[in-house]
Design a protein around this motif. Structure first.
Motif, PDB file in Angstrom:
ATOM      1  N   GLU A 290       0.815  -1.216   0.000  1.00 17.29           N
ATOM      2  CA  GLU A 290       0.000   0.000   0.000  1.00 17.29           C
ATOM      3  C   GLU A 290       0.848   1.266   0.000  1.00 17.29           C
ATOM      4  OE1 GLU A 290      -0.615  -2.559   1.893  1.00 17.29           O
ATOM      5  OE2 GLU A 290      -2.749  -3.059   1.939  1.00 17.29           O
ATOM      6  N   PHE A 293       2.170   1.909  -3.468  1.00 17.05           N
ATOM      7  CA  PHE A 293       1.136   2.407  -4.360  1.00 17.05           C
ATOM      8  C   PHE A 293       0.837   3.880  -4.088  1.00 17.05           C
ATOM      9  CE2 PHE A 293      -0.260  -2.164  -4.716  1.00 17.05           C
ATOM     10  CZ  PHE A 293       0.004  -2.276  -6.067  1.00 17.05           C
ATOM     11  N   GLU A 294       0.680   4.211  -2.812  1.00 19.60           N
ATOM     12  CA  GLU A 294       0.297   5.575  -2.458  1.00 19.60           C
ATOM     13  C   GLU A 294       1.395   6.577  -2.819  1.00 19.60           C
ATOM     14  OE1 GLU A 294      -1.389   8.097   1.405  1.00 19.60           O
ATOM     15  OE2 GLU A 294      -0.973   5.952   1.561  1.00 19.60           O
ATOM     16  N   LYS A 295       2.623   6.238  -2.557  1.00 20.82           N
ATOM     17  CA  LYS A 295       3.729   7.165  -2.816  1.00 20.82           C
ATOM     18  C   LYS A 295       3.968   7.358  -4.308  1.00 20.82           C
ATOM     19  CE  LYS A 295       7.343   6.449  -0.088  1.00 20.82           C
ATOM     20  NZ  LYS A 295       8.347   5.658   0.660  1.00 20.82           N
ATOM     21  N   ASP A 297       1.712   6.876  -6.649  1.00 22.39           N
ATOM     22  CA  ASP A 297       0.539   7.574  -7.181  1.00 22.39           C
ATOM     23  C   ASP A 297       0.638   9.067  -6.906  1.00 22.39           C
ATOM     24  OD1 ASP A 297      -2.234   7.530  -8.316  1.00 22.39           O
ATOM     25  OD2 ASP A 297      -2.705   8.310  -6.316  1.00 22.39           O
ATOM     26  N   ARG A 298       1.110   9.460  -5.701  1.00 17.48           N
ATOM     27  CA  ARG A 298       1.268  10.878  -5.386  1.00 17.48           C
ATOM     28  C   ARG A 298       2.288  11.524  -6.327  1.00 17.48           C
ATOM     29  NH1 ARG A 298       0.470  14.265  -0.821  1.00 17.48           N
ATOM     30  NH2 ARG A 298      -1.108  12.727  -0.235  1.00 17.48           N
ATOM     31  N   ARG A 300       2.529  10.804  -9.363  1.00 18.11           N
ATOM     32  CA  ARG A 300       1.903  10.753 -10.692  1.00 18.11           C
ATOM     33  C   ARG A 300       2.596   9.756 -11.633  1.00 18.11           C
ATOM     34  NH1 ARG A 300      -1.148  12.885  -7.827  1.00 18.11           N
ATOM     35  NH2 ARG A 300      -2.308  14.818  -8.148  1.00 18.11           N
ATOM     36  N   GLN A 302       2.604   6.632 -13.788  1.00 16.82           N
ATOM     37  CA  GLN A 302       1.499   6.051 -14.522  1.00 16.82           C
ATOM     38  C   GLN A 302       1.031   4.741 -13.897  1.00 16.82           C
ATOM     39  OE1 GLN A 302       4.403   7.043 -15.688  1.00 16.82           O
ATOM     40  NE2 GLN A 302       4.241   8.180 -17.627  1.00 16.82           N
ATOM     41  N   ALA A 303      -0.295   4.532 -13.887  1.00 14.23           N
ATOM     42  CA  ALA A 303      -0.891   3.355 -13.254  1.00 14.23           C
ATOM     43  C   ALA A 303      -0.334   2.042 -13.796  1.00 14.23           C
ATOM     44  CB  ALA A 303      -2.413   3.392 -13.396  1.00 14.23           C
ATOM     45  N   ILE A 306       2.889   1.331 -12.077  1.00 14.19           N
ATOM     46  CA  ILE A 306       2.751   0.958 -10.672  1.00 14.19           C
ATOM     47  C   ILE A 306       2.345  -0.507 -10.562  1.00 14.19           C
ATOM     48  CG2 ILE A 306       1.526   1.416  -8.517  1.00 14.19           C
ATOM     49  CD1 ILE A 306       1.166   4.301  -9.397  1.00 14.19           C
ATOM     50  N   ARG A 307       1.411  -0.945 -11.428  1.00 17.74           N
ATOM     51  CA  ARG A 307       0.999  -2.339 -11.411  1.00 17.74           C
ATOM     52  C   ARG A 307       2.165  -3.257 -11.783  1.00 17.74           C
ATOM     53  NH1 ARG A 307      -3.774  -0.177 -13.725  1.00 17.74           N
ATOM     54  NH2 ARG A 307      -3.078  -0.748 -15.824  1.00 17.74           N
TER      55      ARG A 307
END
Length: 418
Positions: A290, A293-295, A297-298, A300, A302-303, A306-307
């Motif tokens: 988690e 993911f959060e860091k 995503d903050r 920016r 790209q999704a 991250i996956r």
């Protein structure tokens, strides 16, 4: 069975024997070339088949000339009266005079031995030792083995007795007394003693040795090193360019050896596989990501990236487990922490390089980090334990999860993720 050239051995053709003797010389040159990468070496350059079989240039600018002669061990030992010996030492003396003050030493190296049964004109070790003790032949009778050897050289050249003696005082004998074929194994053994070689497999060492022997063989031939266009340059003398390129081909420097080793290591590397299905849990690797993911995503990032980072974290986790199985937990943990330390540094440098561009810098940081991982794996696979760049990116995901890397300005993590 009908005899053909394919199933019948020609025992009269000496061609393969000649090739074997040249091979011995090339192997010796390869071992000398390894002196270039020793940490305490004073050898700066190897020159093959130029005035001597091998010449070593030292850090002080002086040289060591080496002649390499071979015989099957079932043949007679070398004697001072042999025409081959007289010719070799005459060559040493002429070379010493031609380049006055340049040579500090001459070596006559053989896989065989020297006759030393009595203090006679055939005993070359005795003659050289006696000459070094006396420093001259003055006062010796003409029948003396020492004076007779000097006279045999004088009969082959125009040098004075004093000049010959001065050169012979620099001469040394190296008798290895080993079979011609055994020297190839010596190249591999010598490699193992060199810096950063203890982690190489035996097959990798053999590959490096083969390449190094090949380089020595090339340096011992008329191979040209340089631009083909220079040979056709109307503003340059063809003979001068040809001489320069031929001499360049005969030189082996430290970088040549280092590049050859890196090339062989890269060819022999079997990279660790990518896999994201571990079957043994590791308490040090989180089951959820988690924070990562959060860091990201903050920042920016790209999704899809991250996956993919999540998959690569699992792959790195699997790699750790495979190391435990292969090497034991202690060694696996050393590798694991080593890579995390390396990646932490790369994450820091990637952030420093991209943060001045302003928020959000996450995507640029990812690009920078990926480039660093690829460069690191390509430059020295051994130092990263044959990992792929993807493994290092997975390690970056773990570093992020551990709050040791940030993809944006630092912030308070959500209660759930902490």
């Amino acid at each position: 069975m009908t005899q053909t050239p394919a199933n019948s051995l020609d025992v009269e053709d000496p061609g393969d024997d000649v090739a074997r003797r040249f091979r011995y010389q090339h192997c010796c040159a390869a071992i000398y070339a390894l002196q270039l990468i020793r940490p305490d070496t004073n050898v700066t350059l190897i020159i093959c088949e130029n005035y001597e079989d091998v010449i070593l240039q030292l850090s002080d600018g002086s040289f060591i000339g080496i002649q390499i002669k071979t015989r099957d061990l079932n043949q007679s030992t070398f004697k001072a009266s042999d025409a081959q010996i007289v010719a070799a030492f005459t060559r040493f003396c002429i070379l010493d005079e031609k380049f006055a003050g340049a040579f500090q030493k001459f070596e006559f190296l053989t896989n065989h031995a020297f006759w030393d049964s009595s203090e006679s004109p055939n005993n070359l070790p005795y003659i050289l030792e006696a000459l070094k003790k006396r420093g001259s032949v003055k006062g010796l009778k003409h029948a003396s083995p020492v004076r007779a050897f000097v006279a045999s050289i004088a009969s082959q050249c125009t040098l004075s007795e004093d000049q010959i003696v001065a050169s012979l005082l620099k001469c040394w004998l190296v008798s290895r007394e080993d079979a011609l074929r055994s020297v190839e194994r010596d190249v591999v053994d010598a490699l193992y003693e060199c810096p950063n070689m203890d982690g190489c497999t035996y097959s990798t060492l053999r590959l490096i040795a083969a390449k190094l022997i090949g380089r020595a063989q090339s340096a011992s031939s008329m191979a040209l090193v340089g631009s083909l266009l220079d040979l056709y340059d109307p503003t340059k003398t063809f003979q001068e360019v040809l001489a320069d390129q031929t001499l360049a081909g005969k030189r082996i420097c430290k970088k040549d050896v280092e590049d050859l080793i890196a090339e062989a290591q890269a060819e022999s590397i079997s990279f660790e596989p990518l896999c994201s299905q571990p079957d043994i849990p590791s308490p040090d690797i989180p089951k959820d990501l988690e924070r990562m993911f959060e860091k990201m995503d903050r920042g920016r990032v790209q999704a899809p990236r991250i996956r993919e980072m999540e998959n690569l974290v699992r792959s790195f986790e699997t790699l750790y487990i495979s190391w435990v199985r292969k090497h034991g937990s202690e060694k696996a943990n050393v590798r694991y922490e080593d890579l995390l330390s390396v990646v932490r540094g790369d994450c820091t440098e990637a952030r420093v390089a991209t943060e001045p561009g302003g928020e959000p810098f996450g995507p640029a940081m990812y690009d920078d980090l990926r480039a660093r991982a690829e460069k690191r794996c390509a430059a020295d696979p051994v130092k990263v334990y044959q990992c792929r760049p993807e493994h290092l990116i997975g390690a970056a995901g773990l570093v992020t999860q551990k709050c040791q890397a940030w993809w944006s300005e630092e912030f308070d993590l959500s209660e759930g993720s902490s």
